[in-house]
Scaffold this motif. Sequence first.
Motif, mmCIF file in Angstrom:
data_model
loop_
_atom_site.group_PDB
_atom_site.id
_atom_site.type_symbol
_atom_site.label_atom_id
_atom_site.label_comp_id
_atom_site.label_asym_id
_atom_site.label_seq_id
_atom_site.Cartn_x
_atom_site.Cartn_y
_atom_site.Cartn_z
ATOM 1 N N LYS A 82 0.821 -1.207 0.000
ATOM 2 C CA LYS A 82 0.000 0.000 0.000
ATOM 3 C C LYS A 82 0.861 1.265 0.000
ATOM 4 C CE LYS A 82 -3.786 2.086 2.648
ATOM 5 N NZ LYS A 82 -4.659 1.878 3.825
ATOM 6 N N THR A 83 1.861 1.314 0.884
ATOM 7 C CA THR A 83 2.660 2.533 1.009
ATOM 8 C C THR A 83 3.780 2.637 -0.015
ATOM 9 O OG1 THR A 83 4.072 1.512 2.675
ATOM 10 C CG2 THR A 83 2.198 2.776 3.476
ATOM 11 N N GLU A 84 4.390 1.519 -0.373
ATOM 12 C CA GLU A 84 5.572 1.556 -1.235
ATOM 13 C C GLU A 84 5.284 1.361 -2.730
ATOM 14 O OE1 GLU A 84 8.554 2.426 -0.073
ATOM 15 O OE2 GLU A 84 7.668 2.573 1.930
ATOM 16 N N ILE A 85 4.164 0.762 -3.061
ATOM 17 C CA ILE A 85 3.879 0.463 -4.466
ATOM 18 C C ILE A 85 2.602 1.148 -4.943
ATOM 19 C CG2 ILE A 85 3.459 -1.380 -6.155
ATOM 20 C CD1 ILE A 85 6.321 -1.374 -4.902
ATOM 21 N N VAL A 86 1.504 0.906 -4.266
ATOM 22 C CA VAL A 86 0.200 1.388 -4.731
ATOM 23 C C VAL A 86 0.100 2.911 -4.646
ATOM 24 C CG1 VAL A 86 -2.289 1.238 -4.394
ATOM 25 C CG2 VAL A 86 -0.870 -0.807 -4.120
ATOM 26 N N ALA A 87 0.402 3.480 -3.481
ATOM 27 C CA ALA A 87 0.286 4.942 -3.312
ATOM 28 C C ALA A 87 1.157 5.718 -4.296
ATOM 29 C CB ALA A 87 0.610 5.326 -1.866
ATOM 30 N N PRO A 88 2.438 5.338 -4.485
ATOM 31 C CA PRO A 88 3.252 6.074 -5.454
ATOM 32 C C PRO A 88 2.718 6.022 -6.888
ATOM 33 C CG PRO A 88 4.680 4.825 -3.999
ATOM 34 C CD PRO A 88 3.263 4.385 -3.718
ATOM 35 N N LEU A 115 -6.481 -6.954 1.860
ATOM 36 C CA LEU A 115 -5.038 -7.172 1.802
ATOM 37 C C LEU A 115 -4.279 -5.899 2.154
ATOM 38 C CD1 LEU A 115 -2.472 -8.773 1.118
ATOM 39 C CD2 LEU A 115 -2.793 -8.026 -1.265
ATOM 40 N N LEU A 116 -4.590 -4.795 1.484
ATOM 41 C CA LEU A 116 -3.837 -3.554 1.675
ATOM 42 C C LEU A 116 -3.986 -2.974 3.073
ATOM 43 C CD1 LEU A 116 -4.416 -1.794 -1.766
ATOM 44 C CD2 LEU A 116 -2.465 -3.186 -1.036
ATOM 45 N N ASN A 117 -5.081 -3.294 3.739
ATOM 46 C CA ASN A 117 -5.293 -2.814 5.101
ATOM 47 C C ASN A 117 -4.909 -3.866 6.144
ATOM 48 O OD1 ASN A 117 -6.304 -0.106 4.635
ATOM 49 N ND2 ASN A 117 -8.008 -1.133 3.628
ATOM 50 N N ALA A 118 -4.195 -4.898 5.703
ATOM 51 C CA ALA A 118 -3.654 -5.943 6.583
ATOM 52 C C ALA A 118 -4.729 -6.713 7.335
ATOM 53 C CB ALA A 118 -2.615 -5.355 7.533
#
Length: 98
Positions: free
Chosen positions: A18-24, A46-49
């Motif tokens: 979420k932080t390193e791939i999707v958001a960018p 998945l993205l929210n664990a």
Amino acid sequence: MAIKLHPSFAVHPGAWLKTEIVAPHGLSVTELAGKLGVTRQAMSNLLNAHAGLSAEMAIRFEKAFGLRADTLLRMQAAHDLAQARAHEGDIRVERVAA
């Protein structure tokens, strides 16, 4: 002697994605779910664990972003083990003699 991973290094792969791939990439959960061919709910979980990363989902991320599926699955295994280790004192077993 095995190397023991500190629990703080066992990041859930969904949170990392979420932080390193999707958001960018500026993708919404809905857009990403569409690109990966999964439901919005599955992607959100998945993205929210709230759900673990499956082998199939790891392959989907590999195909979409060029990430190694095996690396993502190792992240999931490390996270799962760290979670289990956090309460290993509660796990009662009977030792089996050799």
